[in-house]
Motif scaffolding. Structure first.
Motif, PDB file in Angstrom:
ATOM      1  N   HIS A  15     -56.319 151.828-121.248  1.00  0.00           N
ATOM      2  CA  HIS A  15     -55.725 152.994-120.614  1.00  0.00           C
ATOM      3  C   HIS A  15     -54.282 152.717-120.197  1.00  0.00           C
ATOM      4  CE1 HIS A  15     -59.887 154.325-120.437  1.00  0.00           C
ATOM      5  NE2 HIS A  15     -59.483 155.520-120.013  1.00  0.00           N
ATOM      6  N   TYR A  51     -51.426 153.458-117.254  1.00  0.00           N
ATOM      7  CA  TYR A  51     -51.352 153.750-115.825  1.00  0.00           C
ATOM      8  C   TYR A  51     -49.912 154.134-115.492  1.00  0.00           C
ATOM      9  CZ  TYR A  51     -55.976 151.650-115.286  1.00  0.00           C
ATOM     10  OH  TYR A  51     -57.312 151.375-115.385  1.00  0.00           O
ATOM     11  N   ARG A  79     -54.163 157.678-114.492  1.00  0.00           N
ATOM     12  CA  ARG A  79     -54.795 156.842-115.519  1.00  0.00           C
ATOM     13  C   ARG A  79     -55.206 157.736-116.691  1.00  0.00           C
ATOM     14  NH1 ARG A  79     -60.364 155.754-116.255  1.00  0.00           N
ATOM     15  NH2 ARG A  79     -60.833 153.771-117.308  1.00  0.00           N
ATOM     16  N   LYS A 103     -56.238 157.636-121.172  1.00  0.00           N
ATOM     17  CA  LYS A 103     -56.568 156.854-122.359  1.00  0.00           C
ATOM     18  C   LYS A 103     -55.366 156.765-123.290  1.00  0.00           C
ATOM     19  CE  LYS A 103     -59.526 154.807-125.201  1.00  0.00           C
ATOM     20  NZ  LYS A 103     -60.193 153.532-124.867  1.00  0.00           N
ATOM     21  N   GLU A 104     -55.054 155.552-123.748  1.00  0.00           N
ATOM     22  CA  GLU A 104     -53.983 155.408-124.733  1.00  0.00           C
ATOM     23  C   GLU A 104     -54.472 155.963-126.067  1.00  0.00           C
ATOM     24  OE1 GLU A 104     -50.807 152.135-126.496  1.00  0.00           O
ATOM     25  OE2 GLU A 104     -52.552 151.430-125.363  1.00  0.00           O
TER      26      GLU A 104
END
Length: 333
Positions: A112, A114, A132, A134-135
């Protein structure tokens, strides 16, 4: 007050020669290994990025670096290609309130991203925000849902521009920004999206800090302002501060390690801002002048090392001369 202690001034020439040989070998080994895209620096070319305040190397997409604008221009993250400096994706994160003052970005251990909306110049906010998300596995302009955390310092409001997530434990850390030196705070092990999360103080940081980053293996913490410090990281705390070679920039802000941990990249605000590369090698030790015992311990280590080396490299000659001298005295009698 701190001072930089140069070990080399206390060591004999033989040690310096050996150190030079070792350093040369290290450079050669590094040069022979595969390079990481962007590890020689690049220029951010996107005209929408005018105040690049944070920088983080993607783990999912080698050679891609996440950045964002300072302040509250929107919930955007930009994926910049370190090979070309071009933006390959803009992420809009949703599910959060209007960002107040976004200052930093970090890649977590959980895949993830941030984002730290931790700026508070007037130090009057009862809490600040960390997001936060998700990439993405695919780099394209898209919208991504984010989780919002409210965080508050245990000792009152602070201004902060640094956010670093440990790559091993996933713990979130924030470093406050103060002209007299800031402090490192840690978030709860498992922050909650419901209610405030208390940031507990871990250690003082003797620097006016604009960003920070952990090395990919989690053993080092690099912090920067106009100057920089590299800390050894062990058991959740920084120690053994050493100086960093921070480049002179118009408005230096960001720092990140490349994914191989060999290089530090330093970002700056402004249009067409340059990201400057420096080897991720620490320089001289930094000693607090007010801490006499620390200075004595460091000095003692240096003297001890010098004595051992002197015995190893000069001991044989000393013994030989002593025997010869004794022999001459015996023959005179």
């Amino acid at each position: 007050m701190r001072r930089i202690l140069g070990y080399a001034t206390a060591l004999p020439v033989s040690v310096l020669l050996l150190a030079g040989a070792g350093a040369g070998a290290g450079v050669g080994a590094g040069a022979a290994s595969a390079s990481v895209p962007g590890d020689d620096g690049f220029t951010i070319k996107d005209p929408r990025i005018t105040e690049s305040s944070g920088l983080a190397a993607s783990r999912a997409h080698p050679g891609i670096y996440w950045t964002h604008n300072d302040g509250d221009d929107g919930t955007y993250l930009y994926a910049v290609d370190g090979r070309t400096g071009e933006t390959v994706a803009r992420i809009t994160y949703t599910g959060v309130g209007k960002p107040h003052d976004v200052e930093a970005v970090s890649v977590g251990a959980d895949g993830h991203l941030y984002v730290g909306a931790t700026g508070d110049n007037d130090e009057d906010e009862d809490h600040v925000w960390i997001y936060r998300l998700k990439e993405p596995s695919d780099l394209s302009d898209r919208t991504v849902a984010a989780t919002e955390y409210h965080v508050a310092y245990e000792d009152g409001a602070h201004n902060a521009e640094s956010l670093a997530v440990h790559p091993g434990t996933g713990r979130i850390y924030v470093i406050t920004k103060d002209k007299d030196g800031g402090a490192l705070y840690e978030a709860p092990e498992e922050p909650s999206p419901d209610g405030d999360n208390t940031l507990g103080k871990v250690a003082d940081i003797d620097l006016w800090v604009t960003d920070a980053a952990f090395s990919p293996d989690g053993t080092r913490l690099a912090v920067r302002g106009d100057d920089g410090i590299m800390y050894t990281w062990k058991n959740g705390k920084p120690s053994h501060p050493r100086s960093l070679d921070v480049p002179k920039q118009k408005q230096g802000e960001a720092i990140t390690f490349t994914t191989d941990g060999r290089t530090l990249l330093y970002g700056s605000e402004g249009r067409n801002s340059g990201v400057v590369a420096r080897p991720a090698k620490a320089g001289a030790a930094i000693v607090d002048e007010a801490d006499g015992l620390s200075g004595m311990r460091v000095t003692g280590v240096v003297i001890g090392v010098a004595a051992v080396v002197a015995l190893l490299f000069g001991g044989g000659r000393m013994v030989c001369l002593r025997k010869r001298s004794n022999g001459r005295r015996g023959s005179a009698l």
